[in-house]
Write a protein that holds these residues in place. Structure first.
Motif, PDB file in Angstrom:
ATOM      1  N   ASP A 288       0.867  -1.180   0.000  1.00 37.66           N
ATOM      2  CA  ASP A 288       0.000   0.000   0.000  1.00 37.66           C
ATOM      3  C   ASP A 288       0.907   1.234   0.000  1.00 37.66           C
ATOM      4  O   ASP A 288       1.883   1.282   0.755  1.00 37.66           O
ATOM      5  CB  ASP A 288      -0.865  -0.041   1.276  1.00 37.66           C
ATOM      6  CG  ASP A 288      -2.218   0.592   1.067  1.00 37.66           C
ATOM      7  OD1 ASP A 288      -2.390   1.310   0.073  1.00 37.66           O
ATOM      8  OD2 ASP A 288      -3.098   0.376   1.922  1.00 37.66           O
ATOM      9  N   SER A 289       0.602   2.217  -0.851  1.00 36.20           N
ATOM     10  CA  SER A 289       1.545   3.322  -1.069  1.00 36.20           C
ATOM     11  C   SER A 289       1.855   4.095   0.221  1.00 36.20           C
ATOM     12  O   SER A 289       2.998   4.477   0.464  1.00 36.20           O
ATOM     13  CB  SER A 289       1.014   4.274  -2.141  1.00 36.20           C
ATOM     14  OG  SER A 289      -0.236   4.776  -1.749  1.00 36.20           O
ATOM     15  N   GLU A 290       0.830   4.288   1.061  1.00 36.14           N
ATOM     16  CA  GLU A 290       1.030   5.049   2.302  1.00 36.14           C
ATOM     17  C   GLU A 290       1.966   4.293   3.249  1.00 36.14           C
ATOM     18  O   GLU A 290       2.826   4.886   3.897  1.00 36.14           O
ATOM     19  CB  GLU A 290      -0.314   5.279   3.014  1.00 36.14           C
ATOM     20  CG  GLU A 290      -1.290   6.170   2.257  1.00 36.14           C
ATOM     21  CD  GLU A 290      -1.986   5.478   1.102  1.00 36.14           C
ATOM     22  OE1 GLU A 290      -1.768   4.253   0.895  1.00 36.14           O
ATOM     23  OE2 GLU A 290      -2.741   6.152   0.379  1.00 36.14           O
TER      24      GLU A 290
HETATM   25 MG    MG Z   1      -3.291   3.266  -0.095  1.00 39.83          MG
END
Ligand code: MG
Ligand code: NDP
Length: 380
Positions: free
Chosen positions: A146-148
């Motif tokens: 997940d990018s975060e």
């Molecule tokens: Mg995300």
């Protein structure tokens, strides 16, 4: 050469993982993969990547593929998914399957001591305590996709856990960020699927529009980084350039930036702690972007985010209910059986209806998941 086992190969994350593998044939090899019902795409993947083993959802699809590809081991159903997750020769499992169906294969992959690159956030939300405990016991790394969470993970390289003060997760706001709750009456599936910054699978795009995605990510961050909920903040940042931040005790803040491209966090999970070039990924040009904007989250407007914090703090089976109710409600919305505003109502009613069970085992989690889906269906 890293041998990869990929769950959810035909999905948005799955196909982007394949793109990363395609770009680095000397580094990565796809040895096993799973898909759901998209057999045409599965066929293409087999032809291009020549995995040794494949699993699909349906028995009759598996039968067809077996006939077409006699050299490939073809499996199906939940058992097949687990076989791919524990595939003996793989070094790393990318879990990009959608929903809590990913929980059991993840637990099995951990028992098999596989490194896991995890995109499948629902698994961490529904049973984060079990997943993290099993990972610790088996000395297995869970690498965020997940990018975060990848951003936070990157900001923490070389840092000590004891020095973290809080995490700040950025939220783009999704397709309806400029609409009031009143304005959301009667919105269509098509409008909800029109995300301003990211092209993703349907479920997560709806989750972004309801802000549940950020709620799930807060719980995901709690488990991955071991911080209490009052040390995890969310901030609205419409450009999706800063992917998240970490604030330390000395008030220093680390942020990870980049043009929105999921292949970056996917590839980082595969190369960690190394990095590789990534073709066609747009370089960040801050002068061109000019300004970055930040706003406080309105918890009354984004009720789902408030529900997620509440469920996370309650713990036990509360996040399981939050997640299962949301999965069922979003599926109903996508099928035209619920309105957009009913999604958060269904989640709210499911949470109210449930008596939280503390410290649930896997069986209790699975039972709660099924019960909650049935409750949502009874309300529809
Ligand atoms: Mg995300
Ligand atoms: P998609 O819906 O695009 O893909 C889901 C994948 O899972 C497909 O391969 C699908 O198969 C498969 N699948 C779905 N249900 C089942 C099932 N019951 N049994 C076996 N396989 C199944 O989802 P995304 O790629 O968007 O998301 C995957 C995960 O990654 C989610 O948890 C999401 O929250 C997370 N994530 C996604 C991001 C994104 O940019 N898309 C960003 C960050 C996190 P098929 O299509 O063949 O039926």
């Amino acid at each position: 050469m890293k041998k990869i086992s990929l769950l959810g190969a035909t999905g948005s994350i799955g196909l982007q993982t394949l793109d990363v593998i395609r770009q680095h044939p000397e580094e990565f090899q796809l040895v096993a993969c799973s898909s759901g019902r998209n057999i045409d795409e599965t066929r293409k993947i087999i032809q291009q990547f020549k995995p040794e083993a494949v699993s699909v959802q349906q028995a009759d699809d598996a039968k067809k593929l077996k006939e077409e590809f006699p050299g490939v081991t073809v499996m199906h159903g939940e058992e097949g998914l687990v076989e791919i997750a524990v595939y003996p020769s793989s070094d790393i499992v990318v879990n990009a399957v959608l929903g809590s169906v990913g929980l059991y294969p993840t637990m099995q992959a951990i028992e098999a001591k596989k490194t896991i690159a995890i995109a499948n956030k629902e698994t961490l939300v529904t049973a984060g305590h079990l997943v993290m405990e099993a990972a610790r016991k088996n000395n297995v790394s869970l690498l965020p996709v997940d990018s975060e969470h990848s951003a936070i993970f990157q900001c923490l390289q070389g840092e000590q856990e004891k020095n973290i003060d809080r995490l700040v997760i950025t939220a783009s706001g999704g397709s309806f960020r400029d609409r009031s709750r009143e304005d959301l009456k009667g919105v269509t599936v098509e409008e909800a699927l029109n995300h301003p910054n990211w092209s993703m699978g349907a479920k997560i795009t709806i989750d972004s529009a309801t802000m549940m995605n950020k709620g799930l990510e807060v719980i995901e961050a709690h488990w991955l980084f071991g911080l209490p909920y009052d040390k995890i903040d969310v901030i609205l940042h419409r450009e999706s350039i800063i992917h998240s931040m970490v604030e330390f005790h000395d008030s220093s803040v680390m942020a990870q930036l980049g043009s929105p491209d999921m292949r970056v966090p996917i590839q980082y999970a595969l190369t960690y702690p190394d990095r590789l070039p990534l073709k066609e990924s747009q370089r960040l040009n801050l002068a061109e972007i000019g300004k970055l904007h930040f706003e406080e989250m309105d918890m009354n407007r984004y009720r789902m985010l408030a529900f997620a914090y509440e469920a996370g703090k309650l713990g036990g089976t509360a996040p399981t209910v939050l997640n299962a109710a949301n999965e069922a409600a979003v599926a109903a919305f996508l099928q035209g059986r619920a309105t957009f505003l009913q999604i958060d109502e269904l989640v709210e009613r499911s949470l109210e209806h449930h008596s939280v069970i503390a410290n649930p085992d896997l069986e209790t989690i699975q039972w709660t998941d099924v019960q909650t889906r049935q409750f949502v269906h009874s309300l529809l």
